[in-house]
Motif scaffolding. Sequence first.
Motif, PDB file in Angstrom:
ATOM      1  N   GLN A 512      21.432  66.275  16.553  1.00 25.98           N
ATOM      2  CA  GLN A 512      21.067  65.896  15.232  1.00 25.98           C
ATOM      3  C   GLN A 512      19.595  65.222  15.812  1.00 25.98           C
ATOM      4  N   ARG A 513      19.166  64.811  16.567  1.00 21.93           N
ATOM      5  CA  ARG A 513      17.965  63.734  17.557  1.00 21.93           C
ATOM      6  C   ARG A 513      16.874  64.983  16.976  1.00 21.93           C
ATOM      7  N   THR A 514      16.854  66.557  16.821  1.00 21.19           N
ATOM      8  CA  THR A 514      16.486  67.472  16.263  1.00 21.19           C
ATOM      9  C   THR A 514      15.994  67.560  14.843  1.00 21.19           C
ATOM     10  N   MET A 515      16.919  67.125  14.472  1.00 24.26           N
ATOM     11  CA  MET A 515      17.350  67.744  13.165  1.00 24.26           C
ATOM     12  C   MET A 515      16.218  66.821  12.251  1.00 24.26           C
ATOM     13  N   PHE A 516      16.057  65.609  13.179  1.00 26.66           N
ATOM     14  CA  PHE A 516      14.709  64.564  12.282  1.00 26.66           C
ATOM     15  C   PHE A 516      14.952  64.233  13.136  1.00 26.66           C
ATOM     16  N   ASN A 517      13.486  64.878  13.953  1.00 25.46           N
ATOM     17  CA  ASN A 517      12.572  64.133  14.967  1.00 25.46           C
ATOM     18  C   ASN A 517      11.329  65.234  14.634  1.00 25.46           C
ATOM     19  N   GLU A 518      10.668  64.678  14.271  1.00 25.75           N
ATOM     20  CA  GLU A 518       9.284  66.073  13.712  1.00 25.75           C
ATOM     21  C   GLU A 518       8.254  66.028  15.112  1.00 25.75           C
ATOM     22  N   GLU A 519       8.046  64.760  15.998  1.00 25.61           N
ATOM     23  CA  GLU A 519       7.770  65.420  16.242  1.00 25.61           C
ATOM     24  C   GLU A 519       8.721  66.181  17.595  1.00 25.61           C
ATOM     25  N   ILE A 520       9.956  66.210  17.808  1.00 27.51           N
ATOM     26  CA  ILE A 520      10.908  67.373  18.482  1.00 27.51           C
ATOM     27  C   ILE A 520      10.580  69.128  17.966  1.00 27.51           C
ATOM     28  N   GLN A 521      10.698  68.883  17.161  1.00 27.73           N
ATOM     29  CA  GLN A 521      10.506  70.375  15.998  1.00 27.73           C
ATOM     30  C   GLN A 521       9.169  70.723  16.167  1.00 27.73           C
ATOM     31  N   LYS A 522       8.098  69.997  16.632  1.00 27.29           N
ATOM     32  CA  LYS A 522       6.690  71.165  17.270  1.00 27.29           C
ATOM     33  C   LYS A 522       7.295  71.380  18.788  1.00 27.29           C
ATOM     34  N   GLU A 523       8.059  71.455  19.429  1.00 25.24           N
ATOM     35  CA  GLU A 523       8.403  72.105  20.660  1.00 25.24           C
ATOM     36  C   GLU A 523       8.587  73.209  21.072  1.00 25.24           C
ATOM     37  N   THR A 524       8.149  74.862  21.742  1.00 24.69           N
ATOM     38  CA  THR A 524       8.678  75.839  22.112  1.00 24.69           C
ATOM     39  C   THR A 524      10.497  75.866  22.269  1.00 24.69           C
ATOM     40  N   PRO A 525      10.573  76.880  21.734  1.00 26.64           N
ATOM     41  CA  PRO A 525      11.654  77.283  21.748  1.00 26.64           C
ATOM     42  C   PRO A 525      12.142  77.107  23.683  1.00 26.64           C
ATOM     43  N   GLU A 526      11.792  77.590  24.237  1.00 27.78           N
ATOM     44  CA  GLU A 526      11.514  77.402  26.403  1.00 27.78           C
ATOM     45  C   GLU A 526      11.694  76.179  26.125  1.00 27.78           C
ATOM     46  N   LYS A 527      10.800  74.834  25.590  1.00 29.26           N
ATOM     47  CA  LYS A 527      10.858  74.004  26.771  1.00 29.26           C
ATOM     48  C   LYS A 527      12.141  73.146  26.023  1.00 29.26           C
ATOM     49  N   TRP A 528      12.649  73.109  24.541  1.00 29.52           N
ATOM     50  CA  TRP A 528      14.058  72.988  23.497  1.00 29.52           C
ATOM     51  C   TRP A 528      15.426  72.849  24.836  1.00 29.52           C
ATOM     52  N   LEU A 529      15.311  74.150  24.971  1.00 29.77           N
ATOM     53  CA  LEU A 529      16.418  74.553  26.048  1.00 29.77           C
ATOM     54  C   LEU A 529      16.263  73.997  26.981  1.00 29.77           C
ATOM     55  N   LYS A 530      15.049  74.041  27.237  1.00 28.24           N
ATOM     56  CA  LYS A 530      15.181  73.594  28.910  1.00 28.24           C
ATOM     57  C   LYS A 530      15.382  72.410  29.020  1.00 28.24           C
ATOM     58  N   LYS A 531      14.933  71.038  28.080  1.00 27.88           N
ATOM     59  CA  LYS A 531      14.474  70.016  28.410  1.00 27.88           C
ATOM     60  C   LYS A 531      16.546  69.786  27.635  1.00 27.88           C
ATOM     61  N   SER A 532      17.129  69.962  27.439  1.00 27.71           N
ATOM     62  CA  SER A 532      18.848  69.960  26.009  1.00 27.71           C
ATOM     63  C   SER A 532      19.310  70.351  27.840  1.00 27.71           C
ATOM     64  N   PHE A 533      18.962  71.139  28.496  1.00 24.01           N
ATOM     65  CA  PHE A 533      19.770  71.333  29.884  1.00 24.01           C
ATOM     66  C   PHE A 533      19.452  71.140  30.479  1.00 24.01           C
ATOM     67  N   LEU A 534      18.667  70.218  30.956  1.00 20.42           N
ATOM     68  CA  LEU A 534      18.615  69.130  31.768  1.00 20.42           C
ATOM     69  C   LEU A 534      19.165  67.838  31.611  1.00 20.42           C
ATOM     70  N   GLU A 535      18.999  67.436  30.217  1.00 16.67           N
ATOM     71  CA  GLU A 535      19.289  66.198  29.504  1.00 16.67           C
ATOM     72  C   GLU A 535      20.549  66.275  29.751  1.00 16.67           C
ATOM     73  N   LEU A 536      21.493  67.235  29.650  1.00 14.31           N
ATOM     74  CA  LEU A 536      22.627  67.820  29.583  1.00 14.31           C
ATOM     75  C   LEU A 536      23.764  67.593  31.224  1.00 14.31           C
ATOM     76  N   HIS A 537      22.379  67.474  32.004  1.00  9.90           N
ATOM     77  CA  HIS A 537      22.773  67.968  33.606  1.00  9.90           C
ATOM     78  C   HIS A 537      22.866  66.249  33.757  1.00  9.90           C
ATOM     79  N   LYS A 538      21.926  66.013  33.229  1.00 12.67           N
ATOM     80  CA  LYS A 538      21.734  64.202  34.016  1.00 12.67           C
ATOM     81  C   LYS A 538      22.801  63.741  33.520  1.00 12.67           C
ATOM     82  N   THR A 539      23.129  63.772  32.163  1.00  9.06           N
ATOM     83  CA  THR A 539      24.138  62.732  32.094  1.00  9.06           C
ATOM     84  C   THR A 539      25.517  63.253  32.723  1.00  9.06           C
TER      85      THR A 539
END
Length: 819
Positions: A512-539
């Motif tokens: 949901q954050r990605t769908m409404f945040n234009e700055e996040i949408q500028k990220e490369t697929p690789e970086k978005w997937l890595k950051k999402s994985f790390l966010e889940l892990h940190k949780t």
Amino acid sequence: MRLRTKITVATTICLFILFLIIMSFNTYTFYQEAKNFRTKEIESNINNYKSEIEKLIGSATKLGKEVSNLGENLYYFKTISTFNFKEILPLELNERVKEYPEILGAGIWFEPNLTGEKFFGPYSAWLEGKNNITWEYSNEKYNYFSKDWYRLAIPDTWNRKQKRENLVYRLSPYVDDLDGIKTVFLTFSTLMYSKQNEILGVSTVDIGLNNLKKLLSEFKVTENSFVILVDKYSGKLIFHPKEENLLSNYKDIPYLTDQKIDSEIRAEFDVGLNNQKYKLISIPTKYSFIIYAMVNQNEAYSVMYKLILRNLLIGVISLILIAFIIFSLVKESTKPLEEIIQLLRDISSGKKNINEKIKIKTEDEFGELAKTYNDMSFTIDKQNQEIKDHNEKLEEKVANRTAQLNKTLEEITSLKTKQDGDYYLTSLLLDPLGKKSVNSGNIDINYRVIQKKKFNFKKYNKEIGGDLCTASEIILQGKTFTVFLNADAMGKSIQGAGGALILGSVFNAIVQRTMFNEEIQKETPEKWLKKSFLELHKTFETFDGSMLVSVVISLLDNYTGLVYFVNAEHPTTVLYRDGKAEFLNPKNLYMKLGVSSHVKSTIYVETFQLLKGDILILGSDGRDDILNSETKMMNEDETKFLKIVEKSGTDLDKMISYLQESGEISDDLSLLRLEYKWNQFDEKILTEDELNKIEEAKLASSRNEFEKAIFILNQIPNSPTLLKEKIQVYLNTKSHLKIIELCEEYLNFKPDDEEIINELSISYKVLKKLSKAYSISEKLWIRNSNNINFLTNFSEINDLMGNKNKKDLIDYKINQLNS
């Protein structure tokens, strides 16, 4: 066998085994590290000699080209102006040679009558620390046109209006005296051309290998080690400790007979010489010479063997001393136990009463044993009295106990109802998290989830567990991607469901954050997937290991079919293509979400290109944890699921049915099916005429006719294949703005082409757009590319941006790949 003897023997054996393990490991580790250190020291010495050789030969070839350019330029000026050619040429030649004191001499030799004289060849030579010009070789008597070094570069029958295939020619090594010392000489002949590409003559450079001879003679890694230098072209020995072997063929040396001097890589061989074992190390140089280092093995590693023997001796002596100390301590420690045994024997034989007290009052285990025995005698009397009382009041106690059991049963029934209510509430929370929000016509996603725990609450039959499937669409860099996930939270019932609930909630928030945040949408697929994985892990890391999740998170480019994915200890994804199922084994497999080791490792994203009609099957452990009802054995054949996928034709309901037929599913089961129906771009198949034009353009490019090549390619309709050909042409022209334009257009169709990604990053770097270059090169870094060229470019970008820590990390990986 007495207890003290058993303890001593058992302890000594354990210590001996431990000693053997530790000593073996330490000895092996020490031997390997010491040997590697010694080997690197030897190679460092050899590389120093290699550098000196390359430095000397490099100076000769560099001077040859400088002198050749001098002859060409002055000859050209002679044709367009009037100046004293014969006076200026020697002076300029002298100035060039003056910069190279390691060179014996250099000359310029023109073809007959080009300068108005048949012989025109000034020669600058070093003599007693000064370089002087001489014309003594420019005459009929010497006749330099007939010399080997001249005819090697310009054969008699050669058409002077036609270029030779090489610019520089080297004469085979020869031996002569230099200041009374037998020395190996090399002569380099470099061709000179006019502006019309006609041969004017040659320049020559002569060098002697006296300095190298002195350097190589001092090779003393060990007393009996030595080096040999071989000319690759002729096979002649340029240096050998025995001067009588100079310029002999290397095959005449017994231990070199079987070597191949055309090798371009370093090599090692074990050879015997004078009844001793040697390591023959072959190292090629840049200028067609090979260094052979003969290293005496026994001498090189003798110190290591002595240290290892001394450590073993000290260890054995220490072990014997420890065994003696253990025996003495055990003997002294078991004396109270012998007193206890004697008392028990006396009680058994009737000599003493059971009420006899043990009088040991130490604070150790034996004192505790004595106290326990004394308490036991008291307890036995007490229990006998309780048994008597119990028999008298048994009926009353049975009635009371039955009432207590009925009350407990009512409480359990009440708790069961409350528990099922909690399960029901949790299932309601989980249901919306396993949603599918994908609207692309070329993507078909379905999944099935069967949780192990079933329960009834009021009129509802529900299930609860830790498996989760979800899929959504997001926008990254202006393109539509499908993100899909299959996960398995560890734990039974409510614990697993809690993990799935947290995972689904956090992941849905990321989407949901990605769908409404234009700055996040500028990220490369690789970086978005890595950051999402790390966010889940940190949780999950905040739960200190009490809640773990295995998961596969994937990102699909709806336009091109490129899949990006990360696997955290989850069953391998299956690819179904042309009726065959196979595993997509990841190169990097990570621990479950919540395992703290993720913090210490770099997370990489992997890619895979889907073709039209490909189907991916993701599944949890339940697909493999099948219990055979007849053998009561758990399935251990992971390929069994591949056969079920092929048999079912990827129909999810049939898959589940076949799994149930093969045995009992002993865990939660979830299956996700994604079908890639077609590419949204359809690459045009080139006609035969278009293919011929591409070949014509390649030929023009190979001739450096780049404008012609581009003109030909512009006649062909655009396609990924054509764009890549255009990129290759523009790379030769260094037109970085055009390269960027073409690369970005090409990568819209082929985002998996890592070579083009790197070229795009390089162009942005050259244009000083470092932030853009970093973002693009980071894609290759996150994909864990092992291409040294890619990593080197990323290191340079970080250096320019002042990112020292990141640069050091990249350089460390480059060194690992080079070692």
